[in-house]
Enzyme design. Sequence first.
Site, short mmCIF file in Angstrom:
data_model
loop_
_atom_site.label_atom_id
_atom_site.label_comp_id
_atom_site.label_asym_id
_atom_site.label_seq_id
_atom_site.Cartn_x
_atom_site.Cartn_y
_atom_site.Cartn_z
N PHE A 12 0.80 -1.07 0.17
CA PHE A 12 0.06 -0.02 -0.17
C PHE A 12 0.88 1.13 0.07
O PHE A 12 1.04 2.02 -1.04
CB PHE A 12 -1.10 0.04 1.21
CG PHE A 12 -1.39 1.28 1.61
CD1 PHE A 12 -2.03 2.08 0.86
CD2 PHE A 12 -1.32 1.58 3.27
CE1 PHE A 12 -2.62 3.37 1.52
CE2 PHE A 12 -1.87 2.68 3.43
CZ PHE A 12 -2.49 3.73 2.71
N PHE A 35 3.76 -10.82 -0.41
CA PHE A 35 2.80 -11.58 0.79
C PHE A 35 1.81 -10.60 1.12
O PHE A 35 0.52 -11.28 0.76
CB PHE A 35 3.55 -11.65 1.94
CG PHE A 35 2.79 -12.04 3.10
CD1 PHE A 35 2.08 -13.40 3.17
CD2 PHE A 35 2.88 -11.35 4.36
CE1 PHE A 35 1.20 -13.69 3.95
CE2 PHE A 35 1.92 -11.91 5.49
CZ PHE A 35 1.30 -12.90 5.31
N LYS A 90 10.88 -12.35 11.76
CA LYS A 90 12.15 -12.55 10.80
C LYS A 90 12.27 -11.35 9.89
O LYS A 90 13.11 -10.82 9.65
CB LYS A 90 12.08 -13.86 9.92
CG LYS A 90 12.41 -15.05 11.06
CD LYS A 90 12.27 -16.30 9.90
CE LYS A 90 12.59 -17.42 10.65
NZ LYS A 90 12.63 -18.88 9.93
N GLY A 101 22.76 -3.75 6.38
CA GLY A 101 24.22 -4.24 5.87
C GLY A 101 24.67 -3.71 4.62
O GLY A 101 25.46 -3.19 4.27
N TYR A 144 4.84 -8.10 15.86
CA TYR A 144 4.96 -7.05 15.00
C TYR A 144 5.68 -5.94 15.90
O TYR A 144 6.75 -5.33 15.55
CB TYR A 144 3.77 -6.64 14.49
CG TYR A 144 3.46 -5.48 13.80
CD1 TYR A 144 4.01 -5.37 12.35
CD2 TYR A 144 3.16 -4.07 14.38
CE1 TYR A 144 3.84 -4.26 11.41
CE2 TYR A 144 2.77 -2.98 13.33
CZ TYR A 144 3.23 -3.20 12.07
OH TYR A 144 3.35 -1.93 11.45
P1 NAD Z 1 1.41 -3.53 3.29
O1 NAD Z 1 1.22 -5.01 3.77
O2 NAD Z 1 0.62 -3.22 2.36
O3 NAD Z 1 2.82 -3.57 2.52
C1 NAD Z 1 3.87 -4.36 2.85
C2 NAD Z 1 4.71 -4.77 1.85
O4 NAD Z 1 5.89 -5.60 2.37
C3 NAD Z 1 3.65 -5.73 1.02
O5 NAD Z 1 4.06 -5.34 -0.38
C4 NAD Z 1 4.57 -7.13 1.43
O6 NAD Z 1 4.14 -8.13 0.23
C5 NAD Z 1 5.93 -7.05 1.62
N1 NAD Z 1 6.47 -7.78 2.42
C6 NAD Z 1 6.28 -8.44 3.68
N2 NAD Z 1 7.21 -8.99 4.06
C7 NAD Z 1 8.05 -9.15 3.02
C8 NAD Z 1 9.57 -9.70 2.98
N3 NAD Z 1 10.00 -10.83 3.94
N4 NAD Z 1 10.10 -9.66 2.13
C9 NAD Z 1 9.82 -8.67 1.09
N5 NAD Z 1 8.86 -8.02 1.02
C10 NAD Z 1 7.92 -8.20 1.98
O7 NAD Z 1 1.55 -2.54 4.49
P2 NAD Z 1 1.78 -0.87 4.32
O8 NAD Z 1 0.55 -0.45 5.16
O9 NAD Z 1 1.92 -0.45 3.17
O10 NAD Z 1 3.00 -1.03 5.50
C11 NAD Z 1 4.25 -0.59 4.81
C12 NAD Z 1 5.25 -0.41 5.94
O11 NAD Z 1 4.93 0.54 7.01
C13 NAD Z 1 5.39 -1.43 6.88
O12 NAD Z 1 6.60 -1.98 7.38
C14 NAD Z 1 4.64 -1.18 8.19
O13 NAD Z 1 4.80 -2.08 9.44
C15 NAD Z 1 4.66 0.17 8.11
N6 NAD Z 1 3.71 0.99 8.83
C16 NAD Z 1 2.43 1.26 8.15
C17 NAD Z 1 1.43 1.63 8.82
C18 NAD Z 1 -0.18 1.85 8.31
O14 NAD Z 1 -0.92 2.37 9.05
N7 NAD Z 1 -0.28 1.58 7.01
C19 NAD Z 1 1.55 2.12 10.11
C20 NAD Z 1 2.65 1.95 10.73
C21 NAD Z 1 3.93 1.42 10.24
#
Ligand code: NAD
Length: 315
Positions: A12, A35, A90, A101, A144
């Site tokens: 997203f 994922f 992980k 790294g 998380y």
């Molecule tokens: P999202 O789930 O839409 O996006 C996360 C992306 O990471 C996905 O495309 C997923 O396929 C990919 N991903 C997950 N595990 C992976 C891995 N091991 N290797 C490679 N890709 C992987 O979520 P988002 O809302 O877009 O969140 C993005 C980041 O922002 C995250 O780190 C989340 O913790 C952080 N965040 C988001 C919010 C929110 O409200 N949207 C709030 C706090 C923090």
Amino acid sequence: MKKILVTGGAGFIGSHLCEILLNEGNEVLALDNFFTGNKRNIVHLLDNPFFEMIRHDITMPFFAEVDEIYNLACPASPVHYQHNAIKTVKTSVLGAINMLGLAKRKNAKILQASTSEVYGDPEIHPQPESYLGNVNTLGPRSCYDEGKRVAETLFINYNRQNNVRIKIARIFNTYGPKMHPNDGRVVSNFIVQALMNKNITVYGNGKQTRSFQYVDDLLTGLMSLVNDTDDDFLGPVNIGNPGEFTILELAEKVIEFTGSKSKIVFLPLPEDDPLQRKPDITLAVEKLNWKPTINLETGLIKTIKYFDELLSEKN
Ligand code: NAD
Ligand code: UDP
């Protein structure tokens, strides 16, 4: 032209970020294991010669020439991050080590997408960055919350020991177009339910609060932080919208703005669900001259339009 790596680039937030970084004249490399991400989010970028999408899991090392890294890869919805809790840890921990790294080897600046979840179920309201948090190490959210806390620890120690140029953003609940319709988080759930005239599922009594930030505000916040030239300012810095709403208020607004016939139903509150959450953004205003500009009503209307079009395409 900077070469910028966005992990979680098909998600997203990541997909919006790739688009805006490309528009600003950068070369963008997106990594994702798909994922929770979706090719649909970035398909319109694939013809751009300055964009590359690579299927890769950040728990494995990755090598490339890069100047900056936005480390966003991690499922963010409680439903998805609890689906495989060990994998979530992980992704946060090994993923941070691998990306740090890479940043170390390439002398790249690296941003960590941390979260308001590091505050857990907060006893201080609103939450400033100095609040150390109230996280249950054993609860269903800990994979998380603790993963993200360790990631912050890794970031600060790569800076202290290896002078890696880091920035840490603590992101508060963000919503907008390109959220997955089955994402499971509250804004997308309510909008999809309302557009389909299905029951709106409020967990608990709906009096718990969240502060909702529209995605465009988050993007300007993250980019201001990475482009900030004060190398001594590492964060953590809260990036969120201080407008605070109960979940019931959110449900009522979504029903109103969609003109839906949906009824509100009350379901059990998930374990460790934080009761209240609101960012203190004094630091972001002071250091980055950043504050959100899009209120909940405006953001919801834009997001409803997106889901309305998406659902019409499917029918
Ligand atoms: P999202 O789930 O839409 O996006 C996360 C992306 O990471 C996905 O495309 C997923 O396929 C990919 N991903 C997950 N595990 C992976 C891995 N091991 N290797 C490679 N890709 C992987 O979520 P988002 O809302 O877009 O969140 C993005 C980041 O922002 C995250 O780190 C989340 O913790 C952080 N965040 C988001 C919010 C929110 O409200 N949207 C709030 C706090 C923090
Ligand atoms: N929530 C809800 N109905 C839903 C999804 C979520 O009432 O269909 C509630 C959830 O219990 C929480 C709030 O909305 O109190 C925000 O949940 P979300 O999963 O979006 O994010 P987080 O809890 O991580 O802030």
